[in-house]
Design an enzyme around this catalytic site. Sequence first.
Site: not given
Ligand code: IVH
Length: 701
Positions: A122, A124, A126, A249, A336, A430, A433, A448, A454
Site C-alpha cells: 500500500e 504510505k 503522508d 487501511y 521508504k 565578519c 562589521c 564575530c 556589529c
Molecule cells: S499501517 C501496525 N498503512 O505510517 C500498522 N500505515 O509508521 C500501522 N501510514 O502512523 C500502520 N500509510 O500514519 C499503515 N497504508 C498504510 C499507511 C500507514 C501511511 C502511516 C501511519 C502510521 C505510520 C506508521
Amino acid sequence: MSGSVETEAEAAAELAALAAEIARHDDAYHRRDAPEISDAEYDALVARNRAIEARFPALVRDDSPSRRVGAALAPGFAKLRHGVPMLSLDNVFSAEDFAEFCARIRRFLALPGDAPLTFVAEPKIDGLSINLTYEDGVFLRGATRGDGTEGEDVTANLRTLKSLPQRLAGPAPRHIEIRGEVFMSKADFLAFRTAQEKAAEDREARREAGGKLGDAIVVPVNPRNAAAGSLRQLDPTVTASRPLGLFAYALGAASEAPADSHHAYLERLRAWGFDVNPLSTLVTAEAAPDFHARMAADRATLDYDIDGVVYKLDDIALQARLGFVGRAPRWAVAWKFPAEQATTTLLDIQIQVGRTGALTPRAVMAPVNVGGVLVRHATLHNEDEIARLDVRIGDTVVIQRAGDVIPQVVQVVLDKRPPGTVPWQPPQTCPACGSHAIRPPDEVVRRCTGGLICPAQALERLIHFCSRRAMDIEGLGGENLERLFTTGLVRTPADIFRLREHRATLLSWDGWGERKVDNLLAAIEARRRPPLERFLFALGIRRIGEQNAKLLARHYHSLAAWRAGMLDARIIGSEAREALGTIQGIGPAIAEELVEFFAEAHNLAALDDLAAQVTPAEAETGDASGPFAGKTLVFTGTLSGMARDEAGAIAERLGAKVAKSVSAKTDYLVAGADAGSKATKAAALGVTVLDEAAFRLMAGL
Ligand code: IVH
C-alpha cells in the site's frame, strides 16, 4: 552541526533522543505554558535534528519533530484511549533490507528459506493517522494517534469528512476500530495555501491599519501539516470547509475478526463505504522490489504525497503469530523512498551572522526544483562540512530535501568542476562589521568578535530582546526593528524606551499610522518594569537562557545586586566569583560568559543606559531555611493531586532548584505514577527517590 555524528547508528540514537527531548519541550511550551529553555535553545535542538536528518534522510523517524505539526496538542480536545495501541512501522530502505525483513518472518515462523510470502503493498500516505470506533455499524467517535496509547477526541471534526461513513454499509462486527490516514491532496493543498497566504497578508494589512486582527492565520508548509491543522480545529465548521480525504487501511480492536486476510479486510472496508487506496495490491515477496520501483517512479504523478510503500503480510493468522516487537509489528514494514535530490550550481557561499556572533555559511544556488519545491538556498552547516565536501563556488552540487527538512548540499559533482575554482576559505572578518572572526580551537563555530558594534549581531540581539519570551514587546518584530535600526532610531535596547521622544518621526513614515505608532509606544511603556529574570534573559548574554536567567534572578534578587556581583566576580578568587560558582546550575562556562560580558566596557555602558530606562521587579527568592533549601529536585511521572508545574513551583518556594534531568547533582527525584527512564537513572546514580506522599510530607502539604 556541533559534535559530529558519523555512523548511522550514532545518528539514529541521537535522532531518537532529540525526538524525545523536543517532544518534552513542546509539551512544556504548548500545553503547560512553562517553557524550560529559550526559543534559541529550542531552535538549536530542532536545527540539530534537521541537520542530522538532512545527512541521514533515511533515518527520519515517524515521530520526528520535523514531521510534527507546529500546533500543540490542543488543550481543547479530550483524550481518547485507543482500544489497542496505534503502533508505528519499522523502516527499510533497500531490497536487501526488505529481503532481511522477509527472512526474519520466515525464521520466526520456522518456514523454509524459500517459503512464499504474500503481502499487500500500500502506498504510505503522508498524512495523519486516525482511529475510528464503530458500534453496531454506527460511527461513535474518532481520535488522532496521539502518543499511540491515547489521542485527541476529534469526533466532531471527523464527522465533517465526506469520505467517512457515518454508518457502515452492510453487516459489521458489533464493535470495531477502523484505522486510516487523513490527508489533503496536493492540488487542494496548493489552493488552500494560496488562500491562507492571502488571508495572512490581509491580516497584516489590518494590523498596519490598526484594525481588528482576528485569529492568527497559519500558512501550512506541506499537505500533511495542512491536513493535521485542519483536523485539529476547535470549531468543526472550519474542518468542514477544508478538503480532507481519508484512506482506510488498518484494524484496531474488534469484537470479531472482520476477515482472515488483509486484502479481504480492505475489500470489506470498501464495501462498508470507505475509500481504500486503489493502488493497494497483492504482491509476492519477490515482486515487492518491482512494485516499489514503480511507485517511486509514479510518485510525482499521484495527487497526494506518499513517502514509501507499506508491505503487510496478507495472512491474518500469520500476523497474529508474528505479533509485535516494541512498538512495531513483525508482519509489516515501511519501505521508504530515498530523499529527493537535484543537481544545480553553487553561485555563492554567504555568511549569516547570528545574535551571538556565530557565522553560518549558506549555499546560494541556481534555483532548482526538488520534489516540487523551488530551492535557492541550502545549509552548509559549518566550515568543517564545507571542507569535508570541498564545495567551491562554481561547482555543480547535489542537494537533497527529505520531508520538511532544510535542503542540504550533500555532494559535489567533481567531473563537472569548472577550471580555476579555488577551495573556499572561511572569512577572517565578519561580513557585517569587519571585526575579526575567530574560531576557538575546540569549537566548530566561527564567531564575530564585534559584539555590540556589529550591526548584524546588534539587530539580532534587539530582536531577541523584544521577543515574546524576553521583554515581550508586541509589535517589535524583525521587520519593524530592522527599520528602526537602519534609520538609526534604535541601536541599543535603551533606545527602544526613548522611542516616545520620536513619535513625530515615526508618524511621518510610510504605513506608520497614528494607531500603529501609539500601540507600539504603549506596548513599550507596558514593559518598563519587567521581571528580573526576563530582563536578564533579554540581555542575550551567551549561555544565559531562560533557565539560567531564572537562577541568577533568584540568587541575586535585584538588578543592582547582580550588577555589583558580576563586577566583583571579574576578579578570580574573589568572594563574588565564588558565590557565582556556588549557584546550583551555573557551571564555570556560564560564569566565564558572564564575566566576559562585564569585562567589556561597552556592555556595561549599554546595561546602565538601559537600567536608567527600565526597573526590573525584584525577584522572589526561595526560602533559604525551607525543607528543600539548596536541594536540587527533579520531577517525573504523573502526580495525582497537582500538575508537575505546580509541584515544582511549591518546591522552589521552599528553596529548591528544580532541574529537568537527573544527574549526579540531583538530591531528590520526585516520582509520580508511570515514572520512566528518570527513575531508572536515579536508581543507578543512587539519587533518593521520593514518592508523591513523601514529597507532600516534606513540603508540609
Ligand atoms: S499501517 C501496525 N498503512 O505510517 C500498522 N500505515 O509508521 C500501522 N501510514 O502512523 C500502520 N500509510 O500514519 C499503515 N497504508 C498504510 C499507511 C500507514 C501511511 C502511516 C501511519 C502510521 C505510520 C506508521
